[in-house]
Design a protein around this motif. Structure first.
Motif, PDB file in Angstrom:
ATOM      1  N   LEU A   7       0.819  -1.212   0.000  1.00 58.94           N
ATOM      2  CA  LEU A   7       0.000   0.000   0.000  1.00 58.94           C
ATOM      3  C   LEU A   7       0.858   1.269   0.000  1.00 58.94           C
ATOM      4  O   LEU A   7       0.422   2.313  -0.460  1.00 58.94           O
ATOM      5  N   ALA A   8       2.083   1.155   0.518  1.00 63.45           N
ATOM      6  CA  ALA A   8       2.935   2.346   0.619  1.00 63.45           C
ATOM      7  C   ALA A   8       3.275   2.926  -0.750  1.00 63.45           C
ATOM      8  O   ALA A   8       3.630   4.087  -0.874  1.00 63.45           O
ATOM      9  N   ILE A   9       3.130   2.116  -1.780  1.00 64.62           N
ATOM     10  CA  ILE A   9       3.523   2.565  -3.118  1.00 64.62           C
ATOM     11  C   ILE A   9       2.397   3.348  -3.816  1.00 64.62           C
ATOM     12  O   ILE A   9       2.624   4.022  -4.820  1.00 64.62           O
ATOM     13  N   GLY A  10       1.194   3.295  -3.233  1.00 64.67           N
ATOM     14  CA  GLY A  10       0.024   3.886  -3.892  1.00 64.67           C
ATOM     15  C   GLY A  10       0.152   5.364  -4.202  1.00 64.67           C
ATOM     16  O   GLY A  10      -0.278   5.841  -5.258  1.00 64.67           O
ATOM     17  N   ILE A  11       0.768   6.107  -3.289  1.00 60.40           N
ATOM     18  CA  ILE A  11       0.860   7.554  -3.475  1.00 60.40           C
ATOM     19  C   ILE A  11       1.740   7.886  -4.681  1.00 60.40           C
ATOM     20  O   ILE A  11       1.484   8.834  -5.422  1.00 60.40           O
ATOM     21  N   TYR A  12       2.756   7.051  -4.926  1.00 62.72           N
ATOM     22  CA  TYR A  12       3.586   7.255  -6.115  1.00 62.72           C
ATOM     23  C   TYR A  12       2.772   6.971  -7.385  1.00 62.72           C
ATOM     24  O   TYR A  12       2.951   7.630  -8.404  1.00 62.72           O
ATOM     25  N   GLY A  13       1.885   5.962  -7.278  1.00 68.86           N
ATOM     26  CA  GLY A  13       1.005   5.668  -8.409  1.00 68.86           C
ATOM     27  C   GLY A  13       0.174   6.883  -8.773  1.00 68.86           C
ATOM     28  O   GLY A  13      -0.013   7.213  -9.949  1.00 68.86           O
ATOM     29  N   MET A  14      -0.297   7.591  -7.736  1.00 71.52           N
ATOM     30  CA  MET A  14      -1.094   8.788  -7.989  1.00 71.52           C
ATOM     31  C   MET A  14      -0.265   9.869  -8.668  1.00 71.52           C
ATOM     32  O   MET A  14      -0.747  10.568  -9.554  1.00 71.52           O
ATOM     33  N   PHE A  15       1.004   9.992  -8.268  1.00 65.64           N
ATOM     34  CA  PHE A  15       1.864  10.987  -8.914  1.00 65.64           C
ATOM     35  C   PHE A  15       2.015  10.667 -10.405  1.00 65.64           C
ATOM     36  O   PHE A  15       1.966  11.565 -11.250  1.00 65.64           O
ATOM     37  N   VAL A  16       2.193   9.377 -10.714  1.00 66.26           N
ATOM     38  CA  VAL A  16       2.283   8.967 -12.121  1.00 66.26           C
ATOM     39  C   VAL A  16       0.993   9.350 -12.853  1.00 66.26           C
ATOM     40  O   VAL A  16       1.029   9.849 -13.976  1.00 66.26           O
ATOM     41  N   ALA A  17      -0.128   9.149 -12.167  1.00 62.34           N
ATOM     42  CA  ALA A  17      -1.428   9.444 -12.781  1.00 62.34           C
ATOM     43  C   ALA A  17      -1.634  10.935 -13.030  1.00 62.34           C
ATOM     44  O   ALA A  17      -2.450  11.325 -13.863  1.00 62.34           O
ATOM     45  N   ILE A  18      -0.914  11.776 -12.310  1.00 59.22           N
ATOM     46  CA  ILE A  18      -1.021  13.218 -12.550  1.00 59.22           C
ATOM     47  C   ILE A  18      -0.137  13.620 -13.739  1.00 59.22           C
ATOM     48  O   ILE A  18      -0.541  14.406 -14.593  1.00 59.22           O
ATOM     49  N   VAL A  19       1.063  13.026 -13.812  1.00 57.75           N
ATOM     50  CA  VAL A  19       2.040  13.462 -14.813  1.00 57.75           C
ATOM     51  C   VAL A  19       1.775  12.866 -16.197  1.00 57.75           C
ATOM     52  O   VAL A  19       1.801  13.577 -17.204  1.00 57.75           O
ATOM     53  N   LEU A  20       1.509  11.551 -16.238  1.00 53.93           N
ATOM     54  CA  LEU A  20       1.492  10.864 -17.538  1.00 53.93           C
ATOM     55  C   LEU A  20       0.406  11.360 -18.505  1.00 53.93           C
ATOM     56  O   LEU A  20       0.702  11.618 -19.677  1.00 53.93           O
ATOM     57  N   PRO A  21      -0.847  11.494 -18.065  1.00 55.41           N
ATOM     58  CA  PRO A  21      -1.876  11.950 -19.008  1.00 55.41           C
ATOM     59  C   PRO A  21      -1.565  13.320 -19.606  1.00 55.41           C
ATOM     60  O   PRO A  21      -1.828  13.565 -20.787  1.00 55.41           O
ATOM     61  N   VAL A  22      -0.983  14.212 -18.804  1.00 63.50           N
ATOM     62  CA  VAL A  22      -0.635  15.547 -19.313  1.00 63.50           C
ATOM     63  C   VAL A  22       0.543  15.430 -20.289  1.00 63.50           C
ATOM     64  O   VAL A  22       0.569  16.104 -21.325  1.00 63.50           O
ATOM     65  N   SER A  23       1.517  14.552 -19.952  1.00 67.79           N
ATOM     66  CA  SER A  23       2.678  14.366 -20.819  1.00 67.79           C
ATOM     67  C   SER A  23       2.289  13.846 -22.199  1.00 67.79           C
ATOM     68  O   SER A  23       2.946  14.139 -23.193  1.00 67.79           O
ATOM     69  N   LYS A  24       1.220  13.053 -22.254  1.00 67.90           N
ATOM     70  CA  LYS A  24       0.760  12.515 -23.542  1.00 67.90           C
ATOM     71  C   LYS A  24       0.356  13.632 -24.490  1.00 67.90           C
ATOM     72  O   LYS A  24       0.562  13.561 -25.691  1.00 67.90           O
ATOM     73  N   LYS A  25      -0.248  14.670 -23.923  1.00 64.06           N
ATOM     74  CA  LYS A  25      -0.807  15.729 -24.765  1.00 64.06           C
ATOM     75  C   LYS A  25       0.148  16.916 -24.912  1.00 64.06           C
ATOM     76  O   LYS A  25      -0.011  17.730 -25.800  1.00 64.06           O
ATOM     77  N   ASP A  26       1.092  17.026 -23.985  1.00 62.24           N
ATOM     78  CA  ASP A  26       1.922  18.223 -23.925  1.00 62.24           C
ATOM     79  C   ASP A  26       3.398  17.827 -23.996  1.00 62.24           C
ATOM     80  O   ASP A  26       3.963  17.339 -23.023  1.00 62.24           O
ATOM     81  N   LYS A  27       4.010  18.037 -25.153  1.00 64.63           N
ATOM     82  CA  LYS A  27       5.404  17.616 -25.353  1.00 64.63           C
ATOM     83  C   LYS A  27       6.342  18.289 -24.368  1.00 64.63           C
ATOM     84  O   LYS A  27       7.286  17.673 -23.881  1.00 64.63           O
ATOM     85  N   GLY A  28       6.101  19.566 -24.076  1.00 67.10           N
ATOM     86  CA  GLY A  28       6.958  20.294 -23.143  1.00 67.10           C
ATOM     87  C   GLY A  28       6.979  19.622 -21.783  1.00 67.10           C
ATOM     88  O   GLY A  28       8.040  19.379 -21.204  1.00 67.10           O
TER      89      GLY A  28
END
Lengths: 236, 106
Positions: free
Chosen positions: A160-181
């Motif tokens: 369970l301790a890893i879950g918060i990092y999963g959330m960070f990935v979920a914030i960054v990745l979708p935006v990175s898909k659409k925004d090259k910068g």
């Protein structure tokens, strides 16, 4: 009709539920770093921020310096300044300095997102309503995580301790898909972070808090200088 | 860490976090127009989250394999643009599954 407490309260439900699960993971993480349950709860109640708290707990665990804590917190939470600046544009004229001082405590990514999406100007009552369930969820989740983390089998608590990092990935990745910068800046930040993590000289001489500051400022600065932002349409 | 030092670090953390939110909201009335400053603020959250997450995430569960499974699940679910909650749960579930598997095979 202007936005009121009730309107805010109901809009806060989804955020509160999300925070409950994520802060559960933070509670476990904090206790695994050597903090007590009440210390973890106190941190969540007084800070109301995920990334800043994770870094802060890391500094506490390492017995870091106050200056390191201030600098790390400043850099990690710098984005709130921009959100606050943006929110001032939506504030009712009737908001007093005291109203603003109270409301600004609750500026998080999600609360900012919902508040700035309103058609009408925001006010103190609406902001307090919107923040109620997220604050309860964030604090309660931390308490449950910190307490039950001990009761859970080790293997489950670790998972369970890893879950918060999963959330960070979920914030960054979708935006990175659409925004090259954003994608390039994020990848650059990871490369720097890996360097600080594995190069012996850096690992031994730079604490984790300062490593995060250095990695993120260099990568964001590089992005700001060399990758211009696309023009945002209409909304300004 | 003794309680006194905890409260000192906590106070630094709370005051810094609060002032970052409050000072602009209380005093700022105009919009940022400088493109480079604006871009810096746009990029900062992603730069911070990225450098915090990797490689630290690989060590979050205590051993590499379950953490790597969690990371893989987080990447796949996030790529499919699932909600934060779903990604967080999926990450934990993947790490837990691999943890269990390792436990049974050893």
């Amino acid at each position: 009709m202007p936005l009121d407490y009730k309107k805010g309260f109901s809009q806060g439900l989804a955020i509160g539920l999300g925070y409950l699960s994520v802060s559960f993971s933070f509670g476990i993480l904090a206790v695994s770093c050597g903090l007590t349950w009440w210390q973890a709860v106190l941190i969540s109640l007084t800070n109301l921020t995920s990334a800043g708290q994770v870094a802060g707990v890391g500094i506490m665990a390492a017995g870091g310096f106050p200056l390191e804590m201030a600098a790390t917190t400043l850099i990690i939470n710098l984005r709130y300044s921009l959100m606050s600046i943006s929110l001032t544009q939506k504030a009712e004229d009737s908001m007093t300095t005291a109203d603003r001082a109270v409301s600004s405590f609750f500026v998080t990514d999600e609360i900012f997102g919902v508040a700035s999406g309103q058609d009408k100007p925001i006010n103190r009552k609406y902001m307090l309503g919107l923040a109620t369930l997220p604050v309860i969820g964030w604090t309660l989740g931390t308490l449950l995580g910190a307490l039950c983390g001990n009761l859970l089998p080790e293997i489950l608590a670790e998972s369970l301790a890893i879950g918060i990092y999963g959330m960070f990935v979920a914030i960054v990745l979708p935006v990175s898909k659409k925004d090259k910068g954003v994608a390039i800046v994020s990848i650059f930040a990871v490369i720097l972070s890996v360097t600080f993590w594995y190069v012996p000289f850096l690992k031994e001489n730079v604490t984790s808090g300062f490593a995060i500051i250095i990695c993120s400022v260099i990568s964001a600065l590089t992005g700001a200088l060399f990758i211009p932002r696309k023009e945002k349409r209409a909304d300004g | 860490m003794d309680n006194g030092y905890f409260f000192l670090l906590l106070a630094v953390m709370v005051v810094t976090t609060y002032l970052i939110r409050a000072i602009p909201f209380v005093f700022f009335r105009k919009k940022i127009t400088n493109e480079k400053v604006k871009a810096f603020f746009d990029y900062i959250p992603y730069a911070v989250l990225s450098s915090m997450t990797f490689p630290a995430m690989l060590y979050a569960t205590g051993s590499i394999l379950p953490s790597a499974a969690g990371l893989a699940a987080a990447l796949i679910l996030s790529w499919r643009e699932k909600s934060l909650l779903v990604v967080a749960i999926g990450t934990c579930a993947a790490a837990f599954a691999v943890n269990l598997l390792l436990l049974m095979t050893v």
